[in-house]
Design an enzyme around this catalytic site. Structure first.
Site, PDB file in Angstrom:
ATOM      1  N   THR A  95       0.830  -1.215   0.000  1.00  0.00           N
ATOM      2  CA  THR A  95       0.000   0.000   0.000  1.00  0.00           C
ATOM      3  C   THR A  95       0.867   1.270   0.000  1.00  0.00           C
ATOM      4  O   THR A  95       2.031   1.246   0.360  1.00  0.00           O
ATOM      5  CB  THR A  95      -0.989  -0.023   1.182  1.00  0.00           C
ATOM      6  OG1 THR A  95      -1.708  -1.248   1.140  1.00  0.00           O
ATOM      7  CG2 THR A  95      -1.994   1.100   1.150  1.00  0.00           C
ATOM      8  N   SER A 146     -12.087  -1.929   4.171  1.00  0.00           N
ATOM      9  CA  SER A 146     -10.694  -1.474   4.179  1.00  0.00           C
ATOM     10  C   SER A 146     -10.361  -0.795   5.495  1.00  0.00           C
ATOM     11  O   SER A 146     -11.262  -0.435   6.262  1.00  0.00           O
ATOM     12  CB  SER A 146     -10.505  -0.479   3.034  1.00  0.00           C
ATOM     13  OG  SER A 146      -9.246   0.141   3.127  1.00  0.00           O
ATOM     14  N   GLY A 150      -0.211   0.134   5.795  1.00  0.00           N
ATOM     15  CA  GLY A 150       0.030  -0.642   7.025  1.00  0.00           C
ATOM     16  C   GLY A 150      -1.105  -1.554   7.422  1.00  0.00           C
ATOM     17  O   GLY A 150      -1.217  -1.908   8.604  1.00  0.00           O
TER      18      GLY A 150
HETATM   19  N1  GLU Z   1      -5.852  -3.997   1.909  1.00  0.00           N
HETATM   20  C1  GLU Z   1      -5.671  -3.160   3.054  1.00  0.00           C
HETATM   21  C2  GLU Z   1      -6.879  -2.280   3.264  1.00  0.00           C
HETATM   22  O1  GLU Z   1      -7.501  -1.888   2.339  1.00  0.00           O
HETATM   23  C3  GLU Z   1      -4.449  -2.306   2.961  1.00  0.00           C
HETATM   24  C4  GLU Z   1      -3.223  -3.170   2.969  1.00  0.00           C
HETATM   25  C5  GLU Z   1      -2.000  -2.498   3.473  1.00  0.00           C
HETATM   26  O2  GLU Z   1      -2.043  -1.368   3.927  1.00  0.00           O
HETATM   27  O3  GLU Z   1      -0.943  -3.129   3.425  1.00  0.00           O
HETATM   28  O4  GLU Z   1      -7.199  -1.990   4.362  1.00  0.00           O
END
Ligand code: GLU
Length: 606
Positions: free
Chosen positions: A427, A491, A512
């Site tokens: 991310t 998310s 994160g």
């Molecule tokens: N997929 C996660 C989300 O949308 C984010 C993943 C990450 O921050 O590494 O919350």
């Protein structure tokens, strides 16, 4: 009146507690143990200066505009556009296109994101949801085998986890609304870099090394990241002509080229032909839309903290954590930095912080999901009366024996079972303030590092569907965040714009996984509550409780603090924490930019 209460009252009465530039400078010395990775390639002297400032623990400063992002080449692409009079929207498109090339493990055309935009002309905050979407053929048992949830990585690698990407449509929607420069111009730097090659950064090389077995599963992905079977190395010049071609199509024909054309066909056949085939169809691709959502705003001291509502849990959980902390915080008789240096007081504050995190994550687990599919009581969850009632549960200075989701005011009376989340190292976050006074906060992602590991058209496809709950029910009660056709997975991404008197004062966000929520809440508390330096706050060690273990960042104090909090009844853990805070602060004297020393990014402005 205690000092904190006085400051709180003074803030309400006199306006900004925003520290003046000089105080910010004094506060901006970071602990010597934090080192900055200088290996990311920068040739422009201005950007190089920003990189050195960052490694010295100092913020970037500017008068007109500022961009903070996770890779210097992305900052450069955005800065060139801003210098030419482009808007924050234009700069975001240029920076995001570059990130997809130079930081492919984190975000890209095959991923999705959430955007918060402050429109200076209208004086209003808008939020756009470019989240990936489940195929229409997906069902609540997508990630189950014989009724049992699959192992996480069994689900991630391959086509099954791939949702319809949202990033190309989000870039276009943002540009249509707030762009000033011709769309095609914004892709030139990334196209050129993809054709000529870019130097692989130390962080990318390290992550390829760690992930080599999974990257080896799909031949196209393997050929790119593991040429001749070996991981690319830091400093290697990596060309990506397929990505250049995809960007050229996007530049020429807009997102239609992506969702309804050769790129879409290639994505669908890669997903359906992957080692673990998914069900994404051309129909799903053609029908993708960016959704404008109501911003979710909460009050903290004299600030209005605005961010992304469902399907993100970000703004609700950040707002809850700050709201639940505020009363205790206002009663502190010393600045938080001093409190955190005094063991007894430190442990009291961290006990409250840990309990508050658990309560916010209990509510998140039960209530937060795509509000197009389940009613989410956003207002009820952020209602000050509800938060005051929840905060009272955390008045003892020990770990709460039991934490359960609360009963906020519902718009619809429904009950949902709980679902937990994860923290992962991918991310990316971009914060921008442009010379017109607009502010932009974008967190975008392919979910896991390198997403589904399926590569097509020079970019990686996301595994965002694994952000759904693998279980569909708990004790016979449906889970709000279960998979459903056409639904968007919950998310934790928390792109945020904080306002004071209706004007942006802080633009921030972080990668994160579900720890994002804690990172962003902490940062707002430090910078706006405490007046801590923007760069110093980005470097400060983290303490995050996501309703599992209470996690403390590895560092000189990590073990001591974990031990003290274990004595208060928490289950503790000392661990590395991969935040990537990128922030721009608006002060009366100008703009300040910060980039997390844990990643390769910088802030730059003029
Ligand atoms: N997929 C996660 C989300 O949308 C984010 C993943 C990450 O921050 O590494 O919350």
């Amino acid at each position: 009146m205690k000092l904190r209460s006085f400051l709180f009252a003074a803030t309400l009465l006199c306006g900004p507690l925003v520290a003046p530039l000089q105080a910010q400078q004094a506060a901006d010395a970071i602990p010597p143990e934090m080192t900055t990775d200088l290996s990311a390639p920068v040739t422009d002297p201005g950007l190089r200066a920003s990189q050195l400032l960052k490694s010295a623990g100092r913020p970037a400063k500017a008068g007109q505009w500022m961009i903070s992002a996770a890779h210097p080449m992305a900052v450069q692409a955005g800065a060139d556009v801003l210098r030419e009079g482009g808007s924050a929207a234009d700069a975001m498109v240029a920076a995001q296109a570059m990130l997809g090339l130079v930081e492919p493990q984190s975000s890209g055309l095959g991923g999705g994101g959430f955007l918060v935009f402050y429109d200076a002309e209208l004086g209003e905050v808008f939020t756009l949801d470019g989240r990936e979407t489940a195929p229409l053929d997906a069902t609540p048992t997508l990630f189950q085998v014989d009724g049992a949830p699959m192992g996480f990585f069994d689900a991630v690698v391959g086509g099954l986890s791939v949702g319809v990407p949202g990033t190309p449509a989000l870039m276009e929607a943002t540009h249509e609304r707030w762009g000033r420069k011709p769309w095609a111009r914004l892709f030139t730097p990334a196209i050129r870099a993809a054709q000529d090659g870019f130097p692989v950064s130390a962080r990318l090389a390290a992550m390829v090394g760690v992930d080599r077995d999974r990257l080896a599963v799909h031949p196209v992905t393997a050929a790119y990241f593991l040429p001749l079977g070996e991981p690319v190395q830091a400093g290697d010049l990596l060309q990506n002509p397929a990505y250049a071609t995809s960007l050229e199509a996007l530049a020429e024909s807009g997102s239609a080229a992506f969702y309804d054309g050769q790129v879409a066909t290639a994505i669908v056949s890669a997903v359906q032909g992957a080692a673990q085939p998914g069900m994404l169809s051309e129909w799903d691709m053609r029908n993708y839309t960016v959704k404008e959502r109501d911003p979710a705003c909460s009050v903290f001291l004299s600030f209005e903290v605005c961010g992304m509502g469902p399907p993100s849990s970000g703004a609700v959980a950040v707002g809850q954590i700050l709201g639940l902390t505020e009363a205790f915080y206002a009663e502190l008789d010393q600045p938080l930095a001093e409190v955190l240096r005094t063991p007894g007081k430190r442990d009291d504050f961290l006990t409250l912080w840990g309990n508050v995190g658990r309560m916010a994550f209990a509510d998140r687990g039960r209530y937060l999901a795509d509000s197009d599919y389940v009613p989410v009581p956003v207002r009820g969850l952020l209602d000050p009366a509800y938060l005051a009632q929840r905060a009272a549960l955390a008045s003892d200075m020990s770990a709460m024996a039991e934490v359960v989701p609360g009963q906020p005011q519902f718009d619809h009376a429904l009950n949902w079972a709980d679902h937990e989340g994860r923290a992962l190292p991918s991310t990316t976050h971009i914060s921008i303030v442009d010379s017109y006074g607009n502010a932009l906060s974008l967190t975008s992602s392919v979910e896991n590092a390198f997403g589904s590991r399926v590569m097509v058209g020079g970019f990686l496809l996301n595994n965002q569907l694994t952000d759904f709950s693998f279980r569909s029910h708990r004790d016979g009660v449906p889970i709000a965040n279960r998979v459903e056709p056409g639904k968007r997975p919950r998310s934790s991404m928390s792109p945020t714009i904080v306002l004071q008197d209706g004007k942006p004062v802080l633009v921030v966000g972080s990668p994160g996984g579900s720890r994002i929520i804690g990172y962003v809440a902490e940062y707002i508390l430090r910078v706006l509550g405490e007046g801590q330096g923007v760069q110093q706050a980005a470097a400060a060690p983290h303490a995050v409780n996501r309703f599992g273990t209470y996690d403390f960042e590895v560092g000189p104090q990590g073990d001591t603090i974990a031990q003290a909090l274990a004595e208060r009844g928490f289950e503790t853990r000392v661990t590395g924490m991969n935040s990537g805070l990128h922030a721009v602060m608006v002060t009366p004297e100008g703009l300040l930019g910060a980039a997390d020393p844990r990643r390769e990014g910088i802030a730059y402005g003029e």
